[in-house]
Every structure is written in C-alpha cells, then in structure tokens.
Design an enzyme around this catalytic site. Structure first.
Site, short mmCIF file in Angstrom:
data_model
loop_
_atom_site.label_atom_id
_atom_site.label_comp_id
_atom_site.label_asym_id
_atom_site.label_seq_id
_atom_site.Cartn_x
_atom_site.Cartn_y
_atom_site.Cartn_z
N HIS A 1 -1.62 -40.01 20.08
CA HIS A 1 -0.26 -39.53 19.85
C HIS A 1 0.74 -40.61 20.29
O HIS A 1 1.67 -40.94 19.55
CB HIS A 1 0.01 -38.26 20.69
CG HIS A 1 -0.52 -37.00 20.10
ND1 HIS A 1 -1.85 -36.73 19.98
CD2 HIS A 1 0.14 -35.90 19.63
CE1 HIS A 1 -2.01 -35.54 19.45
NE2 HIS A 1 -0.82 -35.01 19.22
N SER B 1 5.27 9.43 13.35
CA SER B 1 6.73 9.38 13.25
C SER B 1 7.37 10.00 14.49
O SER B 1 6.82 10.91 15.11
CB SER B 1 7.18 10.13 12.00
OG SER B 1 8.54 9.90 11.74
N GLN C 1 11.06 15.36 11.47
CA GLN C 1 9.97 14.47 11.85
C GLN C 1 8.69 15.24 12.09
O GLN C 1 7.60 14.78 11.74
CB GLN C 1 10.34 13.68 13.11
CG GLN C 1 11.53 12.78 12.94
CD GLN C 1 11.41 11.90 11.71
OE1 GLN C 1 10.54 11.04 11.62
NE2 GLN C 1 12.28 12.11 10.73
N HIS D 1 6.07 15.67 9.27
CA HIS D 1 5.24 14.56 8.78
C HIS D 1 3.77 14.82 9.07
O HIS D 1 2.93 14.74 8.18
CB HIS D 1 5.67 13.24 9.43
CG HIS D 1 6.80 12.57 8.72
ND1 HIS D 1 6.67 12.03 7.47
CD2 HIS D 1 8.08 12.34 9.11
CE1 HIS D 1 7.83 11.51 7.10
NE2 HIS D 1 8.69 11.69 8.07
N GLU E 1 0.05 -36.54 28.94
CA GLU E 1 -0.96 -35.55 28.56
C GLU E 1 -2.29 -36.20 28.21
O GLU E 1 -3.21 -35.53 27.73
CB GLU E 1 -0.45 -34.74 27.36
CG GLU E 1 0.76 -33.87 27.68
CD GLU E 1 1.24 -33.05 26.49
OE1 GLU E 1 0.72 -33.23 25.37
OE2 GLU E 1 2.13 -32.21 26.68
N GLN F 1 -10.88 -0.05 1.07
CA GLN F 1 -11.32 -0.90 -0.03
C GLN F 1 -10.14 -1.56 -0.74
O GLN F 1 -10.23 -2.70 -1.20
CB GLN F 1 -12.17 -0.11 -1.03
CG GLN F 1 -11.49 1.06 -1.72
CD GLN F 1 -11.62 2.36 -0.96
OE1 GLN F 1 -11.84 2.36 0.25
NE2 GLN F 1 -11.51 3.48 -1.65
N GLU G 1 11.41 5.33 17.40
CA GLU G 1 11.50 4.88 16.01
C GLU G 1 12.87 5.23 15.44
O GLU G 1 13.57 4.39 14.88
CB GLU G 1 10.39 5.54 15.20
CG GLU G 1 10.41 5.21 13.72
CD GLU G 1 9.40 6.02 12.93
OE1 GLU G 1 9.10 5.63 11.79
OE2 GLU G 1 8.92 7.06 13.43
N HIS G 2 13.25 6.50 15.56
CA HIS G 2 14.56 6.98 15.09
C HIS G 2 15.34 7.52 16.28
O HIS G 2 14.82 8.35 17.04
CB HIS G 2 14.40 8.12 14.08
CG HIS G 2 13.50 7.81 12.92
ND1 HIS G 2 12.19 8.27 12.84
CD2 HIS G 2 13.71 7.08 11.80
CE1 HIS G 2 11.65 7.85 11.72
NE2 HIS G 2 12.55 7.12 11.07
N TYR H 1 0.85 -1.19 0.00
CA TYR H 1 0.00 0.00 0.00
C TYR H 1 0.89 1.24 0.00
O TYR H 1 1.79 1.37 0.82
CB TYR H 1 -0.91 0.02 1.24
CG TYR H 1 -1.97 1.11 1.14
CD1 TYR H 1 -3.27 0.81 0.76
CD2 TYR H 1 -1.65 2.44 1.41
CE1 TYR H 1 -4.23 1.81 0.64
CE2 TYR H 1 -2.59 3.44 1.28
CZ TYR H 1 -3.88 3.12 0.91
OH TYR H 1 -4.82 4.12 0.76
N ASP I 1 15.79 7.92 5.69
CA ASP I 1 14.48 7.92 5.06
C ASP I 1 14.56 7.62 3.56
O ASP I 1 13.63 7.06 2.99
CB ASP I 1 13.79 9.28 5.24
CG ASP I 1 13.14 9.42 6.60
OD1 ASP I 1 12.95 8.39 7.28
OD2 ASP I 1 12.81 10.55 7.00
N ASN J 1 -3.62 5.99 6.08
CA ASN J 1 -4.34 6.77 7.08
C ASN J 1 -5.05 5.86 8.08
O ASN J 1 -4.88 4.64 8.07
CB ASN J 1 -5.32 7.74 6.40
CG ASN J 1 -6.39 7.00 5.59
OD1 ASN J 1 -6.65 5.82 5.80
ND2 ASN J 1 -7.01 7.71 4.65
#
Length: 436
Positions: A426, A243, A265, A268, A421, A197, A333-334, A136, A367, A220
C-alpha cells in the site's frame, strides 16, 4: 353477544412497570428448526434444479399444477385486463393512491454530487439505481394491492430498470386488485409463485426467473426465513415482525375512534400489538368500554380478540412527557399522537416508523393513500431502521480523481499510515506518485 375481552392495564408508577413493559413487548421472530430445515431444502432444490423445482413446490404447496413454467407468468396484457376490469370506484381509488405515493417518493430521490479541491483533486458520490428488484406480494385471500404500490413505486421512482413481482395463487386463486396494482405501478414481469421457492428463484435465478439484486415485500414465516437465508446473495428490505400501533392520547379524542385505531392493527393477525398510552385514567376506562362495545361489530373479531387479549395494553402514565418517554422506549412501527398540538412535541419522538399527528390522522390512511411508505420497521427496530423508500433502491459509489499535486500530498499521508499498519505494498503504491 360475545363476552368481554380483558385488555392488560399497565401503570407507569408501579415498581415493576419496566419489567411488565419488557414482557409485553417480547416477541421472537426466530424460525423453529423444522422451518429452517424446510427452507434450506427448498433453497437448495431451486438453486440446483431451477424451474422444475419451483414447479414442483408450487404444486406441493399451492396445489397448482402446470406442465410448463410459462404458465406461471402473467402477461402485461393480463395485468392491463385486470386494471380495465375494475369497478370505476376501485380503479379511481387505486389511481389516487398510486399518484400520492409516487409524488411523495419523488421528493426522496438522491442525486450524484462532487467537488474539486484547490489542488484539482475531485471527490464525490455517484448515485445509481439497482438494475433489477424482486417484489414479493402475499397472494390468495390475504392479498394486498397496497403492498404492491408501496414496494414497487419507490423502486420505479429510483430508476430501477426491471421489477419482477412474485405472487402465489393457491389453487389458481387470483386477486384482480393485486394484478391491477401491478399494472398501474409499472411492474415489468409477474410470476404466480410464492413461498420460499419464489424467494429462492429471485435470489439465485432459474432458467425463466431472472436473478434480482434485492428482494422486498412481506410474507409468512417461510418467506421471512428464506429472505434471511439468501441475504448476502441479494439484498433484502427487512425481516418484519407483527404489525404494531402505539396511540398517545390526551383524553380529548372520541374513545370510539381510538378503539377502532387499535383494532386496525389487531385485525392483521393474532400477534399484532395495539397499545394506548394516556395520562387520563377516565379516558382509558372509556376506551376500554368502546373496545368491548365495538369488537362484536367487526368482521375479523376472532383475530382481533386474540390480539387484544394477548398483545394489547392500556398504559397509564403521569403526563405527556412520560408518554413520550414510553413511546421512545417502545419504538413503534406506527405512532399516533392524538393530542392537541402534536407539532410541538414531534421532535421529541426519536424512534418511530411513521408518526401520525392530530386527532384526524388515522393510521389506516398511511396504509393506503397518504403518500409515505407503509413498509416500516417493527419490533423496536425503528431505533436504527427507516421506512422503505427510494434510497433503498439506489446505491452509491464514491468518486476520487487525484491531480498530480493531490496524489503527491495524499501519498505522503497514506505512506505513513500504511507503514504503520505494516502494509508496505500500500505504502509503495502511494509513494510511486509522490513528487521528488
């Protein structure tokens, strides 16, 4: 000139520092009821009505009407046209970034292995790529060709047979750089669809869109919610939050550089979180001055201003050791280690998505073109998650082949445990192979 922005100041010696830090880091990615209901309906419609539902939602949300689903697929010729039409400077940059990302990820490839025990029993692991992956990519004005490279190239390196990319084109708006990146990174098919979708189409398949094994890539809140809901039917990479950057600095880097690293950052979105940690109070003051000075010069000032006011922080700690403790607590993250000798302390960093070492290593390089993947764990999930990589597109099967002697000896152990068990089938299955 714009008015100054007030950036939060935290001091580790304060009694309520831990509570202040918790408040600063708190961020809920939970979709509200309306979003959940909308996405649930979209997933159901696409699952039951296929292509037609995707076309209907594309017209409703992206204001793009087509009479036939084939109009929503980009040909490979069109992708090549986008690449060939780029200005030379852009094409060269895209090719250089692509090559660096590919070269780095080639070192991540895991191979199959096995060994044979003394009695002839073979044990091992077979590593195979996934058959088909969906990527995506955000579309319209917020289009990221770098996201195409980072999500697609590791899959290609892993040996994934087919990569399906979806990218929304609201009102028919195309981004040539995104299409060029799809061409250069080896995407097999591109559909100009987006939102929940598109996630549904990839997860369940339609008459035209093939069902994939895993969906990766940012989106999003509707895309993130859809990915969460289809997990199980398909794999997903992660549910990404805003971010983040955490800069640990000893006070000897140009404060303008640090301010701009924080802005990188903040631009963003309004929820992005930039944090500076230092044990030099004078330097923290200097960075604050740089923030006020440089902010009005930025194209995305309105977004940055909100991020800096609501989510940013300048944290004063006692020393480097405490800075590292705070960094591990945040699990960013960074993480930029803008200090004299980062290699001396990097092994003390236990939780971070990516670590940028030294004064010259701006996070922005990661990046786009350094090589490592920019798809990273956010919101503290670096405590248990890793960057996207080749391993995310490979799966492993265990290999077991017993010799007659091995089956007999293992059968004795398995029989005892299985009967313990109360799983007698088994036990008997194993016992049939025990030598008298």
């Amino acid at each position: 000139m714009s008015s100054n922005v007030s950036v939060k100041r935290l001091i580790s010696s304060q009694a309520d520092f831990s509570q202040q830090l918790d408040t600063l880091l708190a961020w809920e990615s939970v979709s509200d009821t309306a979003v959940n209901q909308t996405v649930t309906d979209i997933l159901h419609q696409v699952r039951t009505r296929g292509d037609q539902a995707v076309m209907d939602f594309t017209e409703r949300f992206d204001h793009l009407h087509v009479d036939d689903f084939s109009a929503l697929e980009m040909s490979k010729e069109r992708l090549q046209q986008a690449l060939d039409g780029l200005p030379k400077e852009q094409r060269t940059a895209l090719e250089q970034a692509s090559e660096r990302v590919r070269r780095y990820h080639e070192k991540q490839v895991q191979g199959s292995w096995n060994y044979t025990e003394e009695d002839g029993t073979l044990l091992g692991q077979q590593v195979m790529p996934m058959d088909r992956v969906g990527v995506y990519v955000p579309g319209g004005k917020a289009a990221y060709p770098s996201s195409v490279l980072m999500n697609t190239i590791p899959a290609k390196v892993a040996g994934v047979k087919e990569i399906i990319m979806v990218v929304p084109t609201p009102k028919g708006e195309l981004n040539e750089l995104v299409l060029a990146a799809a061409c250069i990174s080896g995407v097999d098919r591109v559909f100009t669809i987006g939102g929940a979708q598109a996630v549904a189409a990839l997860a369940y398949g339609t008459e035209t869109v093939p069902r994939v094994d895993k969906i990766v890539g940012p989106g999003n809140i509707f895309v993130a919610t859809a990915k969460r809901m289809v997990f199980g039917a398909v794999g997903i990479d992660m549910i990404a939050g805003p971010s983040e950057i955490l800069v640990v600095c000893d006070g000897k880097t140009d404060p303008d550089w640090i301010a701009m690293d924080l802005f990188s950052q903040a631009e963003h979105d309004e929820d992005a979180q930039p944090i500076l940690v230092s044990w030099d109070k004078t330097f923290i003051d200097q960075v604050d001055v740089s923030i006020q000075k440089l902010m009005p010069t930025l194209e995305r000032e309105s977004i940055i201003r909100v991020s800096m006011a609501e989510r940013a922080a300048l944290i004063e700690v006692k020393d480097l050791d405490e800075a590292i403790t705070v960094a591990n607590r945040i699990a960013p993250e960074h993480l930029e280690l803008s200090i004299e000798d980062p290699l001396a302390v990097v092994e003390q960093i236990r939780h971070a998505g990516a670590i940028f070492m030294g004064r010259y290593t701006a996070e922005a390089l990661g990046d786009y073109c350094a090589g490592p993947n920019h798809v990273l764990p956010t919101s503290g999930t670096a405590r248990f998650s890793s960057p996207l990589g080749v391993y995310d597109f490979q799966k492993r099967s265990s290999l077991i082949m017993c010799s007659a002697e091995g089956a007999s000896e293992l059968g004795k152990v398995a029989s005892i445990l299985a009967r313990g068990e109360s799983l007698t089938a088994h036990a008997r299955s194993a016992e049939y192979r025990i030598k008298d």
